[in-house]
Design a protein around this motif. Structure first.
Motif, PDB file in Angstrom:
ATOM      1  N   LEU A 112       0.754  -1.186   0.200  1.00 30.57           N
ATOM      2  CA  LEU A 112       0.066   0.113   0.176  1.00 30.57           C
ATOM      3  C   LEU A 112       0.733   1.123  -0.027  1.00 30.57           C
ATOM      4  N   ALA A 113       1.845   1.401   0.910  1.00 29.09           N
ATOM      5  CA  ALA A 113       2.781   2.379   1.065  1.00 29.09           C
ATOM      6  C   ALA A 113       3.479   2.675  -0.192  1.00 29.09           C
ATOM      7  N   SER A 114       3.819   1.487  -1.056  1.00 33.34           N
ATOM      8  CA  SER A 114       4.579   1.489  -2.406  1.00 33.34           C
ATOM      9  C   SER A 114       3.963   1.835  -3.507  1.00 33.34           C
ATOM     10  N   ARG A 115       2.393   1.751  -3.383  1.00 35.41           N
ATOM     11  CA  ARG A 115       1.535   2.072  -4.512  1.00 35.41           C
ATOM     12  C   ARG A 115       1.853   0.940  -5.376  1.00 35.41           C
ATOM     13  N   ALA A 116       1.668  -0.381  -5.071  1.00 39.98           N
ATOM     14  CA  ALA A 116       2.103  -1.392  -5.820  1.00 39.98           C
ATOM     15  C   ALA A 116       0.652  -1.849  -6.552  1.00 39.98           C
ATOM     16  N   ALA A 141       4.120  10.921  -0.639  1.00 36.26           N
ATOM     17  CA  ALA A 141       4.126  10.164   0.832  1.00 36.26           C
ATOM     18  C   ALA A 141       3.147   8.893   0.592  1.00 36.26           C
ATOM     19  N   GLY A 142       3.693   7.663   1.112  1.00 32.51           N
ATOM     20  CA  GLY A 142       2.843   6.413   1.242  1.00 32.51           C
ATOM     21  C   GLY A 142       2.983   6.218   2.632  1.00 32.51           C
ATOM     22  N   ILE A 143       1.671   5.985   3.319  1.00 28.91           N
ATOM     23  CA  ILE A 143       1.594   5.631   4.824  1.00 28.91           C
ATOM     24  C   ILE A 143       0.535   4.706   4.906  1.00 28.91           C
ATOM     25  N   ALA A 144       1.165   3.511   5.445  1.00 28.33           N
ATOM     26  CA  ALA A 144      -0.026   2.435   5.743  1.00 28.33           C
ATOM     27  C   ALA A 144       0.118   1.533   6.860  1.00 28.33           C
ATOM     28  N   LEU A 145      -0.850   1.048   7.562  1.00 24.93           N
ATOM     29  CA  LEU A 145      -0.705   0.478   8.926  1.00 24.93           C
ATOM     30  C   LEU A 145      -1.155  -0.925   8.727  1.00 24.93           C
ATOM     31  N   SER A 146      -0.570  -1.833   9.459  1.00 28.35           N
ATOM     32  CA  SER A 146      -0.927  -3.380   9.367  1.00 28.35           C
ATOM     33  C   SER A 146      -1.497  -3.478  11.074  1.00 28.35           C
TER      34      SER A 146
END
Ligand code: FAD
Length: 291
Positions: free
Chosen positions: A130-134, A213-218
Protein backbone atom coordinates in the motif's frame (compact mmCIF):
# COMPACT_ATOMS: atom_id res chain seq x y z
CA UNK A 1 -5.10 -32.27 13.10
CA UNK A 2 -5.11 -33.89 9.67
CA UNK A 3 -6.62 -31.91 6.78
CA UNK A 4 -9.86 -33.04 5.16
CA UNK A 5 -9.40 -35.04 1.94
CA UNK A 6 -8.60 -33.02 -1.19
CA UNK A 7 -7.58 -33.56 -4.79
CA UNK A 8 -4.02 -32.40 -5.48
CA UNK A 9 -3.04 -30.93 -8.86
CA UNK A 10 0.62 -30.17 -9.50
CA UNK A 11 0.52 -27.46 -12.17
CA UNK A 12 3.56 -27.27 -14.47
CA UNK A 13 2.56 -23.96 -16.08
CA UNK A 14 0.32 -20.96 -15.39
CA UNK A 15 -2.01 -22.19 -18.16
CA UNK A 16 -2.33 -25.58 -16.46
CA UNK A 17 -3.02 -23.93 -13.09
CA UNK A 18 -5.64 -21.65 -14.62
CA UNK A 19 -7.34 -24.54 -16.44
CA UNK A 20 -7.66 -26.39 -13.11
CA UNK A 21 -8.87 -23.26 -11.29
CA UNK A 22 -11.48 -22.60 -13.98
CA UNK A 23 -12.64 -26.20 -13.98
CA UNK A 24 -13.11 -26.38 -10.21
CA UNK A 25 -14.20 -22.78 -9.47
CA UNK A 26 -14.85 -22.02 -5.80
CA UNK A 27 -13.85 -25.59 -4.81
CA UNK A 28 -10.21 -24.92 -5.74
CA UNK A 29 -7.43 -22.99 -3.99
CA UNK A 30 -3.94 -22.06 -5.13
CA UNK A 31 -1.12 -23.52 -3.05
CA UNK A 32 1.93 -21.22 -3.04
CA UNK A 33 4.34 -21.35 -0.08
CA UNK A 34 1.67 -23.10 1.97
CA UNK A 35 2.69 -21.22 5.12
CA UNK A 36 -0.85 -20.00 5.78
CA UNK A 37 -3.02 -22.33 3.72
CA UNK A 38 -1.60 -25.60 5.05
CA UNK A 39 -2.00 -24.66 8.76
CA UNK A 40 -5.54 -23.43 7.97
CA UNK A 41 -6.30 -26.78 6.33
CA UNK A 42 -4.85 -28.71 9.24
CA UNK A 43 -7.14 -26.80 11.61
CA UNK A 44 -9.96 -27.32 9.08
CA UNK A 45 -10.48 -23.58 8.86
CA UNK A 46 -9.98 -24.07 5.11
CA UNK A 47 -11.33 -27.16 3.34
CA UNK A 48 -10.63 -26.79 -0.39
CA UNK A 49 -11.74 -29.83 -2.39
CA UNK A 50 -8.94 -29.17 -4.89
CA UNK A 51 -5.47 -27.81 -4.27
CA UNK A 52 -3.65 -26.36 -7.30
CA UNK A 53 0.06 -26.38 -6.47
CA UNK A 54 1.86 -23.63 -8.41
CA UNK A 55 5.31 -24.34 -6.92
CA UNK A 56 6.59 -26.25 -9.99
CA UNK A 57 5.97 -23.22 -12.24
CA UNK A 58 9.56 -22.08 -12.67
CA UNK A 59 8.78 -19.15 -14.96
CA UNK A 60 6.81 -17.44 -12.16
CA UNK A 61 9.83 -17.70 -9.84
CA UNK A 62 11.50 -14.37 -10.61
CA UNK A 63 12.31 -10.95 -9.20
CA UNK A 64 12.93 -8.52 -12.07
CA UNK A 65 13.60 -4.83 -12.62
CA UNK A 66 11.80 -4.12 -15.88
CA UNK A 67 10.37 -0.61 -15.58
CA UNK A 68 9.07 -1.71 -12.17
CA UNK A 69 10.19 -4.20 -9.56
CA UNK A 70 8.18 -7.26 -10.55
CA UNK A 71 7.95 -10.26 -8.22
CA UNK A 72 6.49 -13.44 -9.70
CA UNK A 73 3.92 -15.60 -7.94
CA UNK A 74 6.32 -18.35 -6.89
CA UNK A 75 9.22 -16.10 -5.78
CA UNK A 76 9.95 -16.65 -2.09
CA UNK A 77 10.34 -13.94 0.53
CA UNK A 78 13.95 -15.05 0.98
CA UNK A 79 14.79 -14.18 -2.64
CA UNK A 80 13.75 -10.58 -2.02
CA UNK A 81 15.52 -10.44 1.34
CA UNK A 82 18.78 -11.66 -0.23
CA UNK A 83 18.68 -9.45 -3.33
CA UNK A 84 21.66 -7.13 -3.79
CA UNK A 85 19.64 -4.12 -5.01
CA UNK A 86 17.60 -4.12 -1.80
CA UNK A 87 20.47 -2.46 0.10
CA UNK A 88 19.96 0.77 -1.87
CA UNK A 89 18.21 3.35 0.38
CA UNK A 90 15.39 3.82 -2.14
CA UNK A 91 14.33 0.22 -1.39
CA UNK A 92 14.65 0.61 2.40
CA UNK A 93 10.93 -0.03 3.01
CA UNK A 94 10.98 -3.39 1.23
CA UNK A 95 14.35 -4.23 2.75
CA UNK A 96 13.05 -3.75 6.29
CA UNK A 97 9.82 -5.63 5.60
CA UNK A 98 11.68 -8.56 4.06
CA UNK A 99 13.59 -9.05 7.32
CA UNK A 100 10.65 -9.04 9.76
CA UNK A 101 7.96 -11.11 8.04
CA UNK A 102 7.50 -14.20 10.21
CA UNK A 103 10.87 -15.89 10.80
CA UNK A 104 13.70 -17.06 8.51
CA UNK A 105 12.31 -20.60 8.24
CA UNK A 106 8.87 -19.39 7.11
CA UNK A 107 10.50 -16.90 4.68
CA UNK A 108 12.24 -19.79 2.89
CA UNK A 109 8.84 -20.99 1.66
CA UNK A 110 6.39 -18.07 1.89
CA UNK A 111 5.83 -16.00 -1.25
CA UNK A 112 5.26 -12.25 -1.47
CA UNK A 113 2.32 -12.70 -3.85
CA UNK A 114 0.84 -15.43 -1.63
CA UNK A 115 1.00 -13.08 1.31
CA UNK A 116 -0.90 -10.39 -0.61
CA UNK A 117 -3.48 -13.00 -1.70
CA UNK A 118 -3.85 -14.23 1.88
CA UNK A 119 -4.54 -10.62 3.03
CA UNK A 120 -4.13 -11.23 6.74
CA UNK A 121 -5.19 -8.17 8.83
CA UNK A 122 -1.71 -8.23 10.39
CA UNK A 123 0.21 -8.95 7.19
CA UNK A 124 3.45 -7.10 6.56
CA UNK A 125 3.71 -7.21 2.74
CA UNK A 126 0.20 -5.81 2.37
CA UNK A 127 1.05 -2.63 4.30
CA UNK A 128 4.32 -2.24 2.38
CA UNK A 129 2.51 -2.72 -0.93
CA UNK A 130 0.00 0.00 0.00
CA UNK A 131 2.71 2.50 1.00
CA UNK A 132 4.62 1.71 -2.23
CA UNK A 133 1.50 1.97 -4.45
CA UNK A 134 2.07 -1.50 -5.84
CA UNK A 135 -0.26 -3.25 -8.28
CA UNK A 136 -1.08 -6.92 -8.71
CA UNK A 137 -1.28 -8.71 -12.05
CA UNK A 138 -4.26 -11.10 -12.04
CA UNK A 139 -4.85 -13.65 -14.81
CA UNK A 140 -8.07 -15.48 -15.69
CA UNK A 141 -10.06 -16.82 -18.64
CA UNK A 142 -10.55 -13.29 -20.02
CA UNK A 143 -6.81 -12.54 -19.93
CA UNK A 144 -4.75 -10.35 -17.60
CA UNK A 145 -5.75 -7.30 -15.59
CA UNK A 146 -3.66 -5.06 -13.38
CA UNK A 147 -5.26 -4.20 -10.06
CA UNK A 148 -4.02 -1.29 -7.88
CA UNK A 149 -3.27 -2.62 -4.42
CA UNK A 150 -6.00 -0.42 -2.81
CA UNK A 151 -8.58 -2.28 -4.91
CA UNK A 152 -6.86 -5.64 -4.59
CA UNK A 153 -7.14 -5.76 -0.78
CA UNK A 154 -10.90 -6.07 -0.33
CA UNK A 155 -11.41 -7.29 3.25
CA UNK A 156 -9.85 -9.68 5.77
CA UNK A 157 -8.61 -12.74 3.85
CA UNK A 158 -10.44 -11.48 0.75
CA UNK A 159 -8.93 -9.99 -2.41
CA UNK A 160 -9.97 -9.01 -5.93
CA UNK A 161 -8.88 -12.44 -7.23
CA UNK A 162 -12.10 -14.14 -8.41
CA UNK A 163 -12.82 -17.87 -8.72
CA UNK A 164 -10.97 -19.23 -11.74
CA UNK A 165 -8.25 -16.55 -11.51
CA UNK A 166 -4.79 -16.38 -9.97
CA UNK A 167 -2.34 -13.61 -9.14
CA UNK A 168 0.65 -13.83 -11.45
CA UNK A 169 2.91 -11.11 -10.04
CA UNK A 170 3.13 -7.93 -7.99
CA UNK A 171 4.69 -4.76 -9.39
CA UNK A 172 6.30 -2.07 -7.25
CA UNK A 173 6.96 1.27 -9.04
CA UNK A 174 10.68 2.10 -9.30
CA UNK A 175 11.51 4.77 -6.68
CA UNK A 176 13.86 7.58 -7.72
CA UNK A 177 17.00 8.47 -5.77
CA UNK A 178 15.14 11.04 -3.65
CA UNK A 179 12.94 8.27 -2.25
CA UNK A 180 13.36 6.36 1.00
CA UNK A 181 11.13 4.43 3.34
CA UNK A 182 10.94 2.50 6.56
CA UNK A 183 9.00 -0.39 8.07
CA UNK A 184 8.35 -0.16 11.79
CA UNK A 185 6.91 -3.27 13.45
CA UNK A 186 6.29 -4.07 17.08
CA UNK A 187 6.05 -7.82 17.64
CA UNK A 188 6.11 -9.76 20.89
CA UNK A 189 8.90 -12.03 19.64
CA UNK A 190 10.58 -12.97 16.36
CA UNK A 191 8.10 -14.81 14.15
CA UNK A 192 5.02 -13.19 15.63
CA UNK A 193 2.51 -11.19 13.65
CA UNK A 194 2.53 -7.45 14.29
CA UNK A 195 1.00 -5.97 17.41
CA UNK A 196 1.08 -2.85 15.24
CA UNK A 197 3.18 -1.87 12.23
CA UNK A 198 3.63 1.13 9.94
CA UNK A 199 4.95 1.23 6.38
CA UNK A 200 6.27 4.60 5.20
CA UNK A 201 7.65 5.74 1.85
CA UNK A 202 8.57 9.36 1.08
CA UNK A 203 9.82 11.04 -2.08
CA UNK A 204 11.25 14.56 -2.06
CA UNK A 205 11.51 16.93 -5.02
CA UNK A 206 14.68 18.83 -5.94
CA UNK A 207 13.78 21.62 -3.45
CA UNK A 208 13.35 19.22 -0.55
CA UNK A 209 9.54 19.41 -0.57
CA UNK A 210 7.64 16.16 -0.01
CA UNK A 211 6.49 15.12 -3.51
CA UNK A 212 4.88 11.81 -2.61
CA UNK A 213 4.00 10.09 0.66
CA UNK A 214 2.88 6.51 1.23
CA UNK A 215 1.71 5.59 4.74
CA UNK A 216 -0.04 2.35 5.66
CA UNK A 217 -0.76 0.48 8.87
CA UNK A 218 -0.95 -3.22 9.62
CA UNK A 219 -3.01 -4.78 12.45
CA UNK A 220 -5.13 -1.64 12.42
CA UNK A 221 -8.30 -2.81 10.67
CA UNK A 222 -9.85 -5.69 8.70
CA UNK A 223 -6.78 -5.57 6.43
CA UNK A 224 -3.86 -3.18 5.95
CA UNK A 225 -5.07 0.42 5.73
CA UNK A 226 -3.76 3.45 3.89
CA UNK A 227 -3.61 6.60 6.05
CA UNK A 228 -4.73 8.91 3.24
CA UNK A 229 -5.18 11.88 5.60
CA UNK A 230 -1.55 11.66 6.72
CA UNK A 231 -0.34 11.38 3.12
CA UNK A 232 -2.36 14.46 2.12
CA UNK A 233 -1.01 16.43 5.10
CA UNK A 234 2.58 15.73 4.04
CA UNK A 235 2.53 16.18 0.27
CA UNK A 236 3.60 19.69 -0.77
CA UNK A 237 5.12 20.42 2.67
CA UNK A 238 8.73 20.91 3.70
CA UNK A 239 9.60 18.18 6.21
CA UNK A 240 9.12 19.45 9.76
CA UNK A 241 8.45 18.15 13.27
CA UNK A 242 4.94 19.67 13.06
CA UNK A 243 4.16 17.86 9.80
CA UNK A 244 5.37 14.56 11.28
CA UNK A 245 3.25 15.10 14.39
CA UNK A 246 0.14 15.87 12.32
CA UNK A 247 0.67 12.74 10.19
CA UNK A 248 1.14 10.60 13.32
CA UNK A 249 -2.08 11.97 14.83
CA UNK A 250 -3.91 11.11 11.60
CA UNK A 251 -2.54 7.54 11.85
CA UNK A 252 -3.77 7.20 15.44
CA UNK A 253 -7.22 8.35 14.35
CA UNK A 254 -7.27 6.01 11.32
CA UNK A 255 -6.16 2.93 13.29
CA UNK A 256 -9.09 0.64 14.16
CA UNK A 257 -7.40 -2.36 15.79
CA UNK A 258 -8.94 -5.31 17.63
CA UNK A 259 -8.08 -5.91 21.28
CA UNK A 260 -6.37 -9.28 21.74
CA UNK A 261 -3.51 -10.96 23.62
CA UNK A 262 -1.10 -8.53 21.95
CA UNK A 263 -2.73 -5.46 23.50
CA UNK A 264 -5.74 -3.22 23.99
CA UNK A 265 -7.31 -0.99 21.36
CA UNK A 266 -5.90 2.12 23.09
CA UNK A 267 -2.37 0.70 23.18
CA UNK A 268 -2.44 -0.31 19.51
CA UNK A 269 -3.85 3.04 18.40
CA UNK A 270 -1.11 4.80 20.35
CA UNK A 271 1.49 2.52 18.75
CA UNK A 272 0.23 3.40 15.26
CA UNK A 273 1.10 7.06 15.88
CA UNK A 274 4.47 6.24 17.45
CA UNK A 275 5.44 3.91 14.60
CA UNK A 276 4.44 6.41 11.90
CA UNK A 277 6.55 9.05 13.68
CA UNK A 278 9.55 6.70 13.75
CA UNK A 279 8.98 5.64 10.14
CA UNK A 280 8.79 9.23 8.89
CA UNK A 281 11.89 10.30 10.87
CA UNK A 282 13.83 7.26 9.66
CA UNK A 283 12.81 7.84 6.02
CA UNK A 284 13.74 11.53 6.21
CA UNK A 285 17.04 10.74 7.88
CA UNK A 286 17.83 8.37 4.97
CA UNK A 287 17.20 11.35 2.69
CA UNK A 288 19.59 13.49 4.74
CA UNK A 289 16.85 15.45 6.55
CA UNK A 290 16.59 15.61 10.35
CA UNK A 291 13.34 16.81 11.96
C1 FAD B 1 4.74 -19.22 12.04
C2 FAD B 1 4.30 -18.22 11.01
C3 FAD B 1 4.48 -16.87 11.26
C4 FAD B 1 4.06 -15.92 10.34
N1 FAD B 1 4.27 -14.61 10.63
C5 FAD B 1 3.94 -13.68 9.71
C6 FAD B 1 4.20 -12.30 9.96
O1 FAD B 1 4.75 -11.91 10.98
N2 FAD B 1 3.81 -11.40 9.01
C7 FAD B 1 3.22 -11.78 7.84
O2 FAD B 1 2.91 -10.93 7.01
N3 FAD B 1 3.00 -13.08 7.56
C8 FAD B 1 3.34 -14.03 8.46
N4 FAD B 1 3.10 -15.34 8.18
C9 FAD B 1 2.48 -15.70 6.88
C10 FAD B 1 3.53 -15.98 5.80
O3 FAD B 1 4.57 -15.12 5.88
C11 FAD B 1 3.03 -15.87 4.33
O4 FAD B 1 2.88 -14.53 4.01
C12 FAD B 1 1.76 -16.46 4.10
O5 FAD B 1 1.84 -17.80 4.54
C13 FAD B 1 1.26 -16.49 2.64
O6 FAD B 1 2.23 -16.86 1.72
P1 FAD B 1 2.32 -18.34 1.11
O7 FAD B 1 3.15 -18.24 -0.13
O8 FAD B 1 2.75 -19.29 2.16
O9 FAD B 1 0.79 -18.60 0.67
P2 FAD B 1 -0.15 -19.89 0.89
O10 FAD B 1 -0.23 -20.27 2.32
O11 FAD B 1 0.21 -20.95 -0.08
O12 FAD B 1 -1.54 -19.25 0.42
C14 FAD B 1 -2.21 -18.29 1.21
C15 FAD B 1 -3.52 -17.92 0.53
O13 FAD B 1 -3.30 -17.18 -0.67
C16 FAD B 1 -3.81 -17.87 -1.80
N5 FAD B 1 -2.81 -17.71 -2.87
C17 FAD B 1 -1.47 -17.86 -2.74
N6 FAD B 1 -0.86 -17.56 -3.91
C18 FAD B 1 -1.84 -17.21 -4.78
C19 FAD B 1 -1.85 -16.78 -6.12
N7 FAD B 1 -0.69 -16.65 -6.83
N8 FAD B 1 -3.02 -16.49 -6.71
C20 FAD B 1 -4.18 -16.59 -6.01
N9 FAD B 1 -4.25 -17.01 -4.72
C21 FAD B 1 -3.08 -17.30 -4.12
C22 FAD B 1 -3.96 -19.32 -1.37
O14 FAD B 1 -4.96 -19.99 -2.12
C23 FAD B 1 -4.35 -19.14 0.09
O15 FAD B 1 -5.72 -18.83 0.20
C24 FAD B 1 3.48 -16.34 9.10
C25 FAD B 1 3.31 -17.69 8.83
C26 FAD B 1 3.72 -18.63 9.77
C27 FAD B 1 3.55 -20.10 9.45
Amino acid sequence: MIPAAFEYIRAQSADEALAALQKHGSEARVLAGGQSLVPAMRFRLARPAVLVDINPIRDLDYVRMNGALTIGATARDITVERATWIHDARWSLLHEVSRVVADPVVRQMATVVGSLCHNDPAGDWTAAALASRAEVVVRGAAGERTVPIDEFLVDSFTTAVADGEMAIAVRFPLPDDRTAGSYQKVERKVGDFATAAAAVQLALDANGTIRQAGIALSAAGPCAVRVADAEALLVGQKPSAEAVRAAADAATRRSEPQADLRGSVEYKKHLAGVLVTRGLRQSLSRLGVQV
